[in-house]
Design a protein around this motif. Sequence first.
Motif, PDB file in Angstrom:
ATOM      1  N   ALA A 105       0.067  -8.234  12.408  1.00 14.09           N
ATOM      2  CA  ALA A 105      -0.277  -6.957  13.013  1.00 14.09           C
ATOM      3  C   ALA A 105       0.109  -5.821  12.068  1.00 14.09           C
ATOM      4  CB  ALA A 105       0.441  -6.801  14.349  1.00 14.09           C
ATOM      5  N   PRO A 106      -0.662  -4.738  12.054  1.00 10.59           N
ATOM      6  CA  PRO A 106      -0.322  -3.599  11.200  1.00 10.59           C
ATOM      7  C   PRO A 106       1.033  -2.998  11.579  1.00 10.59           C
ATOM      8  CG  PRO A 106      -2.510  -3.324  12.172  1.00 10.59           C
ATOM      9  CD  PRO A 106      -1.889  -4.504  12.821  1.00 10.59           C
ATOM     10  N   ALA A 107       1.681  -2.386  10.601  1.00 11.20           N
ATOM     11  CA  ALA A 107       2.946  -1.692  10.854  1.00 11.20           C
ATOM     12  C   ALA A 107       2.690  -0.509  11.786  1.00 11.20           C
ATOM     13  CB  ALA A 107       3.541  -1.208   9.535  1.00 11.20           C
ATOM     14  N   ALA A 145      -4.092   2.509  14.506  1.00 11.16           N
ATOM     15  CA  ALA A 145      -4.018   1.121  14.046  1.00 11.16           C
ATOM     16  C   ALA A 145      -3.364   0.267  15.129  1.00 11.16           C
ATOM     17  CB  ALA A 145      -3.217   1.027  12.748  1.00 11.16           C
ATOM     18  N   LEU A 146      -4.098  -0.742  15.588  1.00 12.49           N
ATOM     19  CA  LEU A 146      -3.592  -1.665  16.600  1.00 12.49           C
ATOM     20  C   LEU A 146      -3.578  -3.075  16.021  1.00 12.49           C
ATOM     21  CD1 LEU A 146      -5.689  -0.387  19.632  1.00 12.49           C
ATOM     22  CD2 LEU A 146      -3.351   0.273  19.018  1.00 12.49           C
ATOM     23  N   GLY A 147      -2.667  -3.896  16.480  1.00 12.22           N
ATOM     24  CA  GLY A 147      -2.653  -5.300  16.092  1.00 12.22           C
ATOM     25  C   GLY A 147      -3.489  -6.102  17.065  1.00 12.22           C
ATOM     26  N   ASP A 189      -5.943  -8.815  10.999  1.00  8.06           N
ATOM     27  CA  ASP A 189      -5.487  -8.699  12.386  1.00  8.06           C
ATOM     28  C   ASP A 189      -5.258  -7.245  12.782  1.00  8.06           C
ATOM     29  OD1 ASP A 189      -5.497 -11.490  12.911  1.00  8.06           O
ATOM     30  OD2 ASP A 189      -3.619 -11.681  11.807  1.00  8.06           O
ATOM     31  N   GLY A 190      -5.876  -6.321  12.056  1.00  5.30           N
ATOM     32  CA  GLY A 190      -5.808  -4.909  12.403  1.00  5.30           C
ATOM     33  C   GLY A 190      -7.098  -4.454  13.049  1.00  5.30           C
ATOM     34  N   LEU A 191      -6.966  -3.685  14.112  1.00  2.28           N
ATOM     35  CA  LEU A 191      -8.095  -3.030  14.779  1.00  2.28           C
ATOM     36  C   LEU A 191      -7.880  -1.534  14.594  1.00  2.28           C
ATOM     37  CD1 LEU A 191     -10.469  -2.605  16.749  1.00  2.28           C
ATOM     38  CD2 LEU A 191      -8.855  -2.981  18.631  1.00  2.28           C
ATOM     39  N   TYR A 192      -8.853  -0.865  13.992  1.00  2.00           N
ATOM     40  CA  TYR A 192      -8.706   0.556  13.662  1.00  2.00           C
ATOM     41  C   TYR A 192      -9.710   1.368  14.471  1.00  2.00           C
ATOM     42  CZ  TYR A 192      -5.816  -1.394  10.058  1.00  2.00           C
ATOM     43  OH  TYR A 192      -4.824  -2.099   9.406  1.00  2.00           O
ATOM     44  N   PRO A 249      -4.573  -6.151  22.403  1.00  4.35           N
ATOM     45  CA  PRO A 249      -4.622  -5.143  21.346  1.00  4.35           C
ATOM     46  C   PRO A 249      -3.710  -3.965  21.665  1.00  4.35           C
ATOM     47  CG  PRO A 249      -6.563  -4.961  22.748  1.00  4.35           C
ATOM     48  CD  PRO A 249      -5.769  -6.123  23.258  1.00  4.35           C
ATOM     49  N   THR A 250      -2.670  -3.779  20.865  1.00  7.58           N
ATOM     50  CA  THR A 250      -1.749  -2.656  21.035  1.00  7.58           C
ATOM     51  C   THR A 250      -0.891  -2.546  19.783  1.00  7.58           C
ATOM     52  OG1 THR A 250      -0.180  -1.602  22.575  1.00  7.58           O
ATOM     53  CG2 THR A 250       0.055  -3.972  22.235  1.00  7.58           C
TER      54      THR A 250
END
Length: 197
Positions: free
Chosen positions: A34-36, A77-79, A103-106, A155-156
Amino acid sequence: MGRSLCLCALVLLAAVASGCGGASGPAEDDGIEAPAPQPGVDVRAVRAVIDLDPETLRLDGVATLDVAVPDTLTRLALGFDDAMDISTVLVDGVGALFWRDGDGLYVPLGDMDTTASVEVTYTGTPSAGVYADEAAGQRVVYTDGWPDRTAGWLPTVHHPSDPSRLDLTLVVPAALEVVASGAAVSDSVASGRRYAR
């Protein structure tokens, strides 16, 4: 006695806790990255409805996030597991042209206030975060959120620096029992499906 389903939601962290005795647990390295967390982003609450097939672990979900962001932020940016398919993303009720990177949702924020409602509709079989095992002769489906396995099905922002409240409705076959941490709000059956919140 009905079959058991254990989706253990840890309300304060919007993550899931390992549990459900007898299950052997997932491997240490789940492959989710997941993104930071972004400075100044605060996911205050997540409302999720998850319709789960306990045999295949495939799910259909809708997650709505109440988010506060700095007014200079242009994308959120969500994981979220890249194994999951996203059908729509709405920001304050308006369709958003999101993009994925691993695994990032932007999600673009555009011209908005410092708070937003972000809704993600999705489907698929998570590569991490939802598992099945046998315990006392019954199939047990459970979750494990450490360190960020919850990104498999929700997603969060997945980091202890951004705790949030999770309001989870789990939809499963009516014969199953649902066990979770947190406060039970309702449990009803309609058309052969159990709706546990």
